[in-house]
Motif scaffolding. Structure first.
Motif, PDB file in Angstrom:
ATOM      1  N   TYR A  20     -20.561  32.411  -0.944  1.00 49.22           N
ATOM      2  CA  TYR A  20     -19.803  33.644  -1.129  1.00 49.22           C
ATOM      3  C   TYR A  20     -20.615  34.632  -1.956  1.00 49.22           C
ATOM      4  O   TYR A  20     -21.324  34.221  -2.871  1.00 49.22           O
ATOM      5  CB  TYR A  20     -18.477  33.397  -1.868  1.00 49.22           C
ATOM      6  N   VAL A  22     -19.944  38.627  -3.797  1.00 46.80           N
ATOM      7  CA  VAL A  22     -19.130  39.824  -4.033  1.00 46.80           C
ATOM      8  C   VAL A  22     -19.922  40.781  -4.913  1.00 46.80           C
ATOM      9  O   VAL A  22     -20.747  40.351  -5.713  1.00 46.80           O
ATOM     10  CB  VAL A  22     -17.761  39.512  -4.692  1.00 46.80           C
ATOM     11  N   SER A  24     -19.514  44.320  -7.487  1.00 47.81           N
ATOM     12  CA  SER A  24     -18.543  45.114  -8.251  1.00 47.81           C
ATOM     13  C   SER A  24     -18.387  46.506  -7.629  1.00 47.81           C
ATOM     14  O   SER A  24     -19.250  46.972  -6.875  1.00 47.81           O
ATOM     15  CB  SER A  24     -18.988  45.235  -9.718  1.00 47.81           C
ATOM     16  N   GLU A  25     -17.274  47.170  -7.951  1.00 45.94           N
ATOM     17  CA  GLU A  25     -16.987  48.494  -7.399  1.00 45.94           C
ATOM     18  C   GLU A  25     -18.086  49.502  -7.685  1.00 45.94           C
ATOM     19  O   GLU A  25     -18.353  50.385  -6.876  1.00 45.94           O
ATOM     20  CB  GLU A  25     -15.671  49.030  -7.978  1.00 45.94           C
ATOM     21  N   GLY A  69     -13.072  31.512  -2.845  1.00 48.90           N
ATOM     22  CA  GLY A  69     -13.448  32.919  -2.872  1.00 48.90           C
ATOM     23  C   GLY A  69     -13.711  33.424  -4.272  1.00 48.90           C
ATOM     24  O   GLY A  69     -13.413  32.752  -5.267  1.00 48.90           O
ATOM     25  N   CYS A  71     -13.702  37.358  -6.561  1.00 47.65           N
ATOM     26  CA  CYS A  71     -13.395  38.792  -6.559  1.00 47.65           C
ATOM     27  C   CYS A  71     -13.530  39.334  -7.983  1.00 47.65           C
ATOM     28  O   CYS A  71     -13.271  38.623  -8.955  1.00 47.65           O
ATOM     29  CB  CYS A  71     -12.010  39.084  -6.003  1.00 47.65           C
ATOM     30  N   PHE A  80     -14.646  38.644 -13.445  1.00 47.65           N
ATOM     31  CA  PHE A  80     -14.320  38.306 -12.062  1.00 47.65           C
ATOM     32  C   PHE A  80     -13.500  37.016 -12.022  1.00 47.65           C
ATOM     33  O   PHE A  80     -13.341  36.335 -13.035  1.00 47.65           O
ATOM     34  CB  PHE A  80     -15.597  38.158 -11.220  1.00 47.65           C
ATOM     35  N   CYS A  83     -11.523  31.675  -7.101  1.00 49.63           N
ATOM     36  CA  CYS A  83     -10.262  31.164  -6.561  1.00 49.63           C
ATOM     37  C   CYS A  83     -10.513  29.818  -5.910  1.00 49.63           C
ATOM     38  O   CYS A  83     -11.265  29.724  -4.929  1.00 49.63           O
ATOM     39  CB  CYS A  83      -9.702  32.141  -5.540  1.00 49.63           C
TER      40      CYS A  83
END
Length: 106
Positions: A20, A22, A24-25, A69, A71, A80, A83
């Motif tokens: 996985y 991810v 950050s914004e 996951g 996020c 963060f 999960c």
């Protein structure tokens, strides 16, 4: 909402299987969940701009499928969630280490 894409090439020498990823914004941090060559699970936080590994959490006894996951916390690049099958963990970058600050159990 504006979005920018930043493509860089860097290597995670210990992580040979990536499960996985991810970002950050604000595109400053990347979190990777993967496996080493010995199938040891690890979570790695990377500073995208400086191409540096900021922190690593290693799970010697974790089965890879137990984390489902990742996020980021909204509007954060240093906190963060991972999960899993039985829990959700909240992580934060603190004093140069990834620290588990909260566990949510089933």
């Amino acid at each position: 909402m504006n979005s920018k894409i930043l493509l860089k090439k860097f290597y995670l020498k210990e992580t040979v299987h990536i499960l996985y990823v991810v970002i950050s914004e604000d595109n400053l941090r990347l979190v990777v969940y993967g496996l080493t060559a010995d199938l040891v699970a690890q979570i790695v936080m990377v500073d995208v701009q400086n191409e540096q590994i900021l922190g690593v959490v290693t799970y010697a006894n974790k089965k890879p499928w137990q984390i489902k996951g990742l996020c980021f916390r909204p509007h954060s690049h240093d906190t963060f969630f991972s999960c899993g099958v039985e829990n959700i963990k909240e992580w934060r970058m603190m004093s140069g280490q990834l620290v588990n600050i909260m566990n949510y159990q089933n």
